[in-house]
Design a protein around this motif. Structure first.
Motif, short mmCIF file in Angstrom:
data_model
loop_
_atom_site.label_atom_id
_atom_site.label_comp_id
_atom_site.label_asym_id
_atom_site.label_seq_id
_atom_site.Cartn_x
_atom_site.Cartn_y
_atom_site.Cartn_z
N CYS A 42 0.82 -1.22 0.00
CA CYS A 42 0.00 0.00 0.00
C CYS A 42 0.85 1.28 0.00
O CYS A 42 0.39 2.32 -0.42
N PHE A 43 2.06 1.20 0.49
CA PHE A 43 2.98 2.36 0.60
C PHE A 43 2.38 3.50 1.42
O PHE A 43 2.73 4.66 1.22
N CYS A 60 -1.10 -1.82 5.26
CA CYS A 60 -1.10 -3.28 5.07
C CYS A 60 -0.11 -4.04 5.95
O CYS A 60 -0.25 -5.23 6.13
N CYS A 99 5.29 -4.38 4.63
CA CYS A 99 6.64 -3.87 4.44
C CYS A 99 7.47 -3.87 5.73
O CYS A 99 8.52 -3.24 5.77
N CYS A 124 7.63 1.72 4.69
CA CYS A 124 7.00 2.80 3.91
C CYS A 124 6.82 4.07 4.72
O CYS A 124 6.46 5.10 4.17
S1 FES Z 1 3.50 -0.89 2.35
FE1 FES Z 1 1.67 -1.17 3.46
S2 FES Z 1 2.21 -0.64 5.49
FE2 FES Z 1 4.00 -0.26 4.35
#
Ligand code: FES
Length: 92
Positions: A58-59, A63, A66, A78
């Motif tokens: 999701c960056f 989510c 990462c 992220c």
């Molecule tokens: S990419 Fe989703 S929380 Fe970091």
């Protein structure tokens, strides 16, 4: 290869950081997940359930795919700005 995916970003200063023992470069202040992605590092951890590779999705801090380890502390790549000397380990 670093910088190939950066569009319209004015990088004022390049810094070095380590990911799983490898020295990489990034723009100072760039988010860690983006810096790793720009250099082809897609796998940031492995799933506890099936051992499969996991990476940024999701960056934006939602989510949790990462998650990496920095100084033994789990954190979202992220939402972590890169700075000179940052030492990062993938989570297994
Ligand atoms: S990419 Fe989703 S929380 Fe970091």
């Amino acid at each position: 290869m670093a910088g190939d995916l950066r569009i319209g970003v004015a990088c004022k200063r390049m810094v070095r950081f380590r990911f799983d023992g490898e020295t990489l470069t990034a723009c100072e202040g760039e988010m860690l997940a983006s810096a790793l992605y720009a250099q082809g590092r897609r796998t940031l951890r492995t799933s506890r359930d099936d051992g499969g590779p996991r990476g940024a999705f999701c960056f934006m801090g939602v989510c949790q795919e990462c998650v990496v380890s920095i100084g033994g502390r789990l954190t979202e790549a992220c939402r972590t700005p890169v700075h000179d000397g940052l030492v990062v380990e993938s989570v297994r």
